[in-house]
Design a protein around this motif. Sequence first.
Motif, PDB file in Angstrom:
ATOM      1  N   CYS A 118       0.835  -1.197   0.000  1.00  0.00           N
ATOM      2  CA  CYS A 118       0.000   0.000   0.000  1.00  0.00           C
ATOM      3  C   CYS A 118       0.876   1.255   0.000  1.00  0.00           C
ATOM      4  CB  CYS A 118      -0.925   0.009   1.212  1.00  0.00           C
ATOM      5  SG  CYS A 118      -2.143  -1.341   1.202  1.00  0.00           S
ATOM      6  N   LEU A 119       0.526   2.175  -0.866  1.00  0.00           N
ATOM      7  CA  LEU A 119       1.235   3.441  -1.016  1.00  0.00           C
ATOM      8  C   LEU A 119       0.384   4.530  -0.361  1.00  0.00           C
ATOM      9  CD1 LEU A 119       2.085   3.016  -4.818  1.00  0.00           C
ATOM     10  CD2 LEU A 119       3.417   2.205  -2.842  1.00  0.00           C
ATOM     11  N   HIS A 120       0.915   5.169   0.682  1.00  0.00           N
ATOM     12  CA  HIS A 120       0.102   6.067   1.509  1.00  0.00           C
ATOM     13  C   HIS A 120       0.510   7.529   1.340  1.00  0.00           C
ATOM     14  CE1 HIS A 120      -1.914   2.920   3.898  1.00  0.00           C
ATOM     15  NE2 HIS A 120      -0.774   2.260   3.815  1.00  0.00           N
ATOM     16  N   GLN A 121      -0.453   8.404   1.601  1.00  0.00           N
ATOM     17  CA  GLN A 121      -0.170   9.832   1.673  1.00  0.00           C
ATOM     18  C   GLN A 121      -0.144  10.259   3.124  1.00  0.00           C
ATOM     19  OE1 GLN A 121      -2.969  12.470  -0.233  1.00  0.00           O
ATOM     20  NE2 GLN A 121      -1.601  14.235  -0.108  1.00  0.00           N
ATOM     21  N   ARG A 122       0.872  11.071   3.463  1.00  0.00           N
ATOM     22  CA  ARG A 122       0.982  11.627   4.810  1.00  0.00           C
ATOM     23  C   ARG A 122       0.565  13.089   4.805  1.00  0.00           C
ATOM     24  NH1 ARG A 122       3.600   8.966   8.813  1.00  0.00           N
ATOM     25  NH2 ARG A 122       4.624   7.009   8.238  1.00  0.00           N
ATOM     26  N   SER A 123      -0.055  13.523   5.872  1.00  0.00           N
ATOM     27  CA  SER A 123      -0.428  14.923   6.005  1.00  0.00           C
ATOM     28  C   SER A 123       0.829  15.769   6.181  1.00  0.00           C
ATOM     29  CB  SER A 123      -1.349  15.118   7.207  1.00  0.00           C
ATOM     30  OG  SER A 123      -1.466  16.492   7.516  1.00  0.00           O
ATOM     31  N   PRO A 124       1.029  16.808   5.349  1.00  0.00           N
ATOM     32  CA  PRO A 124       2.197  17.678   5.536  1.00  0.00           C
ATOM     33  C   PRO A 124       2.171  18.412   6.867  1.00  0.00           C
ATOM     34  CG  PRO A 124       1.196  18.011   3.369  1.00  0.00           C
ATOM     35  CD  PRO A 124       0.235  17.197   4.184  1.00  0.00           C
ATOM     36  N   ASN A 125       0.979  18.587   7.445  1.00  0.00           N
ATOM     37  CA  ASN A 125       0.853  19.318   8.709  1.00  0.00           C
ATOM     38  C   ASN A 125       1.179  18.445   9.911  1.00  0.00           C
ATOM     39  OD1 ASN A 125       0.053  21.740   7.500  1.00  0.00           O
ATOM     40  ND2 ASN A 125      -2.063  21.076   7.398  1.00  0.00           N
ATOM     41  N   THR A 126       0.581  17.242   9.955  1.00  0.00           N
ATOM     42  CA  THR A 126       0.709  16.391  11.143  1.00  0.00           C
ATOM     43  C   THR A 126       1.704  15.252  10.965  1.00  0.00           C
ATOM     44  OG1 THR A 126      -1.083  14.900  10.454  1.00  0.00           O
ATOM     45  CG2 THR A 126      -1.708  16.896  11.676  1.00  0.00           C
ATOM     46  N   GLY A 127       2.015  14.913   9.713  1.00  0.00           N
ATOM     47  CA  GLY A 127       2.891  13.772   9.467  1.00  0.00           C
ATOM     48  C   GLY A 127       2.186  12.434   9.579  1.00  0.00           C
ATOM     49  N   LYS A 128       0.886  12.463   9.877  1.00  0.00           N
ATOM     50  CA  LYS A 128       0.131  11.226  10.031  1.00  0.00           C
ATOM     51  C   LYS A 128      -0.343  10.703   8.672  1.00  0.00           C
ATOM     52  CE  LYS A 128      -1.584  12.243  14.690  1.00  0.00           C
ATOM     53  NZ  LYS A 128      -2.808  12.423  15.521  1.00  0.00           N
ATOM     54  N   ILE A 129      -0.422   9.388   8.558  1.00  0.00           N
ATOM     55  CA  ILE A 129      -0.924   8.768   7.338  1.00  0.00           C
ATOM     56  C   ILE A 129      -2.431   9.005   7.234  1.00  0.00           C
ATOM     57  CG2 ILE A 129      -1.436   6.533   6.273  1.00  0.00           C
ATOM     58  CD1 ILE A 129       1.303   5.585   7.089  1.00  0.00           C
ATOM     59  N   ARG A 130      -2.878   9.407   6.080  1.00  0.00           N
ATOM     60  CA  ARG A 130      -4.302   9.640   5.860  1.00  0.00           C
ATOM     61  C   ARG A 130      -5.011   8.309   5.640  1.00  0.00           C
ATOM     62  NH1 ARG A 130      -3.727  15.075   2.047  1.00  0.00           N
ATOM     63  NH2 ARG A 130      -3.425  16.518   3.803  1.00  0.00           N
ATOM     64  N   SER A 131      -6.109   8.134   6.329  1.00  0.00           N
ATOM     65  CA  SER A 131      -6.832   6.867   6.258  1.00  0.00           C
ATOM     66  C   SER A 131      -7.551   6.729   4.931  1.00  0.00           C
ATOM     67  CB  SER A 131      -7.827   6.767   7.411  1.00  0.00           C
ATOM     68  OG  SER A 131      -8.757   7.832   7.356  1.00  0.00           O
ATOM     69  N   TRP A 132      -7.787   5.510   4.523  1.00  0.00           N
ATOM     70  CA  TRP A 132      -8.513   5.233   3.288  1.00  0.00           C
ATOM     71  C   TRP A 132     -10.003   5.106   3.614  1.00  0.00           C
ATOM     72  CZ3 TRP A 132      -5.296   1.297  -0.087  1.00  0.00           C
ATOM     73  CH2 TRP A 132      -4.025   1.849  -0.317  1.00  0.00           C
ATOM     74  N   PRO A 133     -10.878   5.693   2.820  1.00  0.00           N
ATOM     75  CA  PRO A 133     -12.316   5.735   3.148  1.00  0.00           C
ATOM     76  C   PRO A 133     -13.036   4.436   2.803  1.00  0.00           C
ATOM     77  CG  PRO A 133     -11.953   6.851   1.074  1.00  0.00           C
ATOM     78  CD  PRO A 133     -10.590   6.444   1.576  1.00  0.00           C
ATOM     79  N   LEU A 134     -12.712   3.379   3.514  1.00  0.00           N
ATOM     80  CA  LEU A 134     -13.289   2.068   3.255  1.00  0.00           C
ATOM     81  C   LEU A 134     -14.381   1.757   4.273  1.00  0.00           C
ATOM     82  CD1 LEU A 134      -9.961   0.214   2.508  1.00  0.00           C
ATOM     83  CD2 LEU A 134     -11.842   0.501   0.883  1.00  0.00           C
ATOM     84  N   ALA A 135     -15.498   1.273   3.779  1.00  0.00           N
ATOM     85  CA  ALA A 135     -16.595   0.880   4.662  1.00  0.00           C
ATOM     86  C   ALA A 135     -16.167  -0.315   5.504  1.00  0.00           C
ATOM     87  CB  ALA A 135     -17.830   0.534   3.837  1.00  0.00           C
ATOM     88  N   PRO A 136     -16.615  -0.374   6.757  1.00  0.00           N
ATOM     89  CA  PRO A 136     -16.261  -1.527   7.599  1.00  0.00           C
ATOM     90  C   PRO A 136     -16.888  -2.805   7.069  1.00  0.00           C
ATOM     91  CG  PRO A 136     -17.924  -0.161   8.661  1.00  0.00           C
ATOM     92  CD  PRO A 136     -17.471   0.589   7.454  1.00  0.00           C
ATOM     93  N   THR A 137     -16.136  -3.896   7.122  1.00  0.00           N
ATOM     94  CA  THR A 137     -16.656  -5.192   6.698  1.00  0.00           C
ATOM     95  C   THR A 137     -17.322  -5.878   7.878  1.00  0.00           C
ATOM     96  OG1 THR A 137     -14.498  -6.155   7.168  1.00  0.00           O
ATOM     97  CG2 THR A 137     -14.892  -5.428   4.915  1.00  0.00           C
ATOM     98  N   ASP A 138     -17.797  -7.059   7.668  1.00  0.00           N
ATOM     99  CA  ASP A 138     -18.455  -7.805   8.740  1.00  0.00           C
ATOM    100  C   ASP A 138     -17.518  -7.938   9.936  1.00  0.00           C
ATOM    101  OD1 ASP A 138     -20.604  -8.049   7.100  1.00  0.00           O
ATOM    102  OD2 ASP A 138     -20.101 -10.071   6.401  1.00  0.00           O
TER     103      ASP A 138
END
Length: 303
Positions: A187-207
């Motif tokens: 997985c290739l992730h984007q980090r927030s330039p402000n916080t340095g945190k990885i931005r979450s992917w908008p995936l619906a929760p599974t069962d």
Amino acid sequence: MDKLSAYEAFTQSAETGSFVVAGRNLGISASAVGKAVARLEQRLDVRLFHRNTRNMTLTEEGRRFLERCRRIFEEVEAAEAELAQLSRTPKGRLRVSMPLVGMLLTPVMAEFMRAWPEVQLELDFNDRLVDIIEEGFDAVIRTGTPSDSRLMARNLGRFRMHIVAAPDYLAQHGTPQRPEDLEVHHCLHQRSPNTGKIRSWPLAPTDGARKLVLPERMSASAVDPLIELAVRGFGIACLPPFAIRRELAEGLLVPILTPWIEGMDQFHVLWPASRKVTPKLRAFIDFMAEHLRPGDVAAQQTD
């Protein structure tokens, strides 16, 4: 006029923290800026800056004087705006702050420049939370929901993120069918330039609603390297649709897990509620609302 020039030299120096940058913005030498500030301090009989060989900072008197100068220039700008209203022709400098991903919207900016050649666009690209009023921007374009009550806002359009990969990658590693399948992929992730945190992917929760832990093959604060590495088959990325229109159209990237992607993001243009909307700003707002299509869903234009 000499006083206004001195006030402008001081204001630019205070806001940029540099005589050199102030001079570049004003089209004069750093020495001329320094002399103008020194003459102003002599006339006022007060020190406006603490200066040393490394940097300069405002004194308390300087901070108070800066507030006054900003009000003066706001009044001058308002007077010019009233005159511009008489001609109804959008013209002059327009300072706009945009998120880094906004660099991908430059074709729309080019169309605006072609439509209004007398407007001089000054674009500032960054992801920090700018203070549009204090920093003197005419408008900002941002994703998300506006929260500053001092600002007016207009919705420029909505978009849904895409999870994509190159056909070669999927042929080699398999195509994920459910969100939890991503846990064994690159997985290739984007980090927030402000916080340095990885931005979450908008995936619906599974069962079971188990929290997904997505592997981090690499991360970057901008989307360009994510696009390039995804196209080269290094992994799966979550990207805005307007960033990868060409790659999708040419089959370099293909969308996956589309039924599991939830939520919509949106662009807004924001401007100070306390200021009159000048012809150049009105032209920009209306043009962006009409021409900006950030996603596959048509823009919903509201004032």
